[in-house]
Enzyme design. Sequence first.
Site, PDB file in Angstrom:
ATOM      1  CB  THR A   1     -41.943  14.636  14.368  1.00 57.84           C
ATOM      2  OG1 THR A   1     -42.830  15.572  13.787  1.00 57.84           O
ATOM      3  CG2 THR A   1     -40.603  14.677  13.660  1.00 57.84           C
TER       4      THR A   1
ATOM      5  CD  GLN B   1     -37.272  -4.672  33.057  1.00 59.66           C
ATOM      6  OE1 GLN B   1     -36.048  -4.807  33.026  1.00 59.66           O
ATOM      7  NE2 GLN B   1     -37.840  -3.566  33.501  1.00 59.66           N
TER       8      GLN B   1
ATOM      9  CB  CYS C   1     -44.844   2.471  38.208  1.00 53.88           C
ATOM     10  SG  CYS C   1     -44.155   2.574  36.579  1.00 53.88           S
TER      11      CYS C   1
ATOM     12  CB  THR D   1     -46.031   3.431  28.900  1.00 54.36           C
ATOM     13  OG1 THR D   1     -45.233   3.091  30.035  1.00 54.36           O
ATOM     14  CG2 THR D   1     -47.436   3.764  29.371  1.00 54.36           C
TER      15      THR D   1
ATOM     16  CB  SER E   1     -38.832   0.573  26.708  1.00 55.67           C
ATOM     17  OG  SER E   1     -38.580   1.885  27.127  1.00 55.67           O
ATOM     18  CB  ALA E   2     -34.390   2.963  23.857  1.00 57.87           C
ATOM     19  CG  HIS E   3     -35.872   3.930  29.707  1.00 58.57           C
ATOM     20  ND1 HIS E   3     -35.919   3.935  31.085  1.00 58.57           N
ATOM     21  CD2 HIS E   3     -37.122   3.639  29.301  1.00 58.57           C
ATOM     22  CE1 HIS E   3     -37.169   3.688  31.479  1.00 58.57           C
ATOM     23  NE2 HIS E   3     -37.917   3.509  30.414  1.00 58.57           N
TER      24      HIS E   3
HETATM   25  N1  PLP Z   1     -43.164  -2.893  30.839  1.00 57.58           N
HETATM   26  C1  PLP Z   1     -42.236  -3.317  31.713  1.00 57.58           C
HETATM   27  C2  PLP Z   1     -42.083  -4.772  31.968  1.00 57.58           C
HETATM   28  C3  PLP Z   1     -41.439  -2.390  32.386  1.00 57.58           C
HETATM   29  O1  PLP Z   1     -40.514  -2.822  33.251  1.00 57.58           O
HETATM   30  C4  PLP Z   1     -41.617  -1.015  32.122  1.00 57.58           C
HETATM   31  C5  PLP Z   1     -40.849   0.001  32.881  1.00 57.58           C
HETATM   32  O2  PLP Z   1     -40.602  -0.130  34.069  1.00 57.58           O
HETATM   33  C6  PLP Z   1     -42.591  -0.617  31.193  1.00 57.58           C
HETATM   34  C7  PLP Z   1     -43.341  -1.590  30.575  1.00 57.58           C
HETATM   35  C8  PLP Z   1     -42.806   0.836  30.848  1.00 57.58           C
HETATM   36  O3  PLP Z   1     -41.731   1.275  30.071  1.00 57.58           O
HETATM   37  P1  PLP Z   1     -41.518   2.807  29.601  1.00 57.58           P
HETATM   38  O4  PLP Z   1     -40.798   3.467  30.719  1.00 57.58           O
HETATM   39  O5  PLP Z   1     -40.682   2.706  28.371  1.00 57.58           O
HETATM   40  O6  PLP Z   1     -42.849   3.388  29.305  1.00 57.58           O
END
Ligand code: PLP
Length: 388
Positions: free
Chosen positions: A232, A175, A322, A70, A194-196
Site C-alpha cells: 500500500t 544527496q 550506516c 535503499t 529519499s524524502a528524509h
Molecule cells: N544513498 C545515499 C547516497 C545515502 O546517503 C543514503 C542514506 O544515508 C541512502 C542511499 C539510503 O537512504 P534511505 O535511508 O532512504 O534508505
Amino acid sequence: VTYFDHNASSPLLPVARTAWLDAEERFPGNPSSQHRIGARAERALDDARQRLARLLACAPEDVIWTSGATEACNTALQHAIASSPPHAELWVSAIEHPAVLATARTRVQERLRLIPVDAQGRVELEWVRENLPRARPALVAVMAANNETGVLQPWSEARELCAEHGVPYFCDATQWFGRLPGRRLGAAGFVAGSAHKFGGPRGVGFLACPPGSACRALLHGGGQQDGRRAGTENVAGVLALVAALEWSEQQLAAGGDRERREIRDRFERQLLAAVAGGRVNGAGADRLWNTSSVVLPAADCRQRLVVKLDKAGFAVSTGSACASGSERPSHVLTAMGLTAADASRAVRFSAGWLTPAEAWDELLAAIVRIQGETTASSAAATALQAPP
Ligand code: PLP
C-alpha cells in the site's frame, strides 16, 4: 542541540509537516480501494506523481514510490541483473553508499567491478570510457553527490557514455535532490531519491526509471504501482515528500544555495586557519553547498570528537550514518587515497536550508576549543611518559 547532520537525516520541513498532516486527514483510504475514499487517495497519489515528474523532467508513469533510497537502489540493481546475461558484470563507483555497494556485492559477488575515484573523490570517467567498448556490464552506477564528502560526480557524462554504448545507467541522487536542481536528473536512466534527506518524512522515496522501462518488482504481493512495487502506498509520506522537494527547489531558484556555499566556505577557511594541519576532503572539487568533511590532526579518534561536540551541543557525524558506530575507516576516504589513520580522524558537518550562519560560527568556536583541549592534554600525557 545545533544539528549538523542533514546528510544522515534532514528534519521535517514545516511545509512537509503541513502536507503530511493534511493528507492524513483528507486521504484516509487505501488508494487501491474501489470506493470514493480510496479513489480520492489514488487521485492524490497521481497528482503527486505528476508534480514529482515535473521537478525531475520525466514522465509520471516512470516514477515508482518506494520506502526510501535503499529500496530504490535495490530495485534498480536487481532489475538490471535479472535483465542481463548471467555472467554480466556490475560496475559501481568505489564511493557509492552501502545501499548500492553492499547490494551489488551480495548479488553478483566476484562480478562486481569498482570504478576508481581521484584524490578529490571524483569518479574517474576515463576508466569508464576506456572499459566500456570492451565489455557490456549489466549496469553502471555512479552517484550524483557523495554523502560523506559532498563531492559532485560526473553523472551526466557517465550517463552519456552509457547511452552511447547501450548500457543501463543508475544514479543514486539521494544527496543531490533538494540541494541542487533535480530537473536534469529525470532522464538519467534509473534515479533514486529519499524524502528524509531533503526535509520530507523518513520511510518514503522513489525510483525514476528510464522512459518506458518495465522495471521488475523487488517486492511481490498486491499489484500496486502497475505491478512494479507491491504494498500500500504511503500517501501522506508521498505528498510530504513532494512538498519538501518543491519548497527546496524554490530556495534553489531564488539562489539560496550561493549564500550558503559562501558561509560553508568561510567556515572551512577559518577552521584551516585555526587548526594547523587540518584538511578538507574533496576541497578541490565541486561539492554540495551544505557539506564539509574535514580531517583534524589533533583529534585522536573521530568518534571521540563527535561525542565531545555532542556534549558541547552540536550533532555532527563521522560520515555515512550506516558506518557510524563502527571504527572501520570510511571506504569513501580510503578510495580517495587517505590512509586509514587519516580517514579515522574525519568528521562530517552537513547543514540544511534552515541552518543559520551563526550556527557555523558557533560550531567553529566549539571545534577550536575542543582541539585546543585535546592538544594540551596529549602534550601533557607525552610529557608524563617522557623518560626523566
Ligand atoms: N544513498 C545515499 C547516497 C545515502 O546517503 C543514503 C542514506 O544515508 C541512502 C542511499 C539510503 O537512504 P534511505 O535511508 O532512504 O534508505
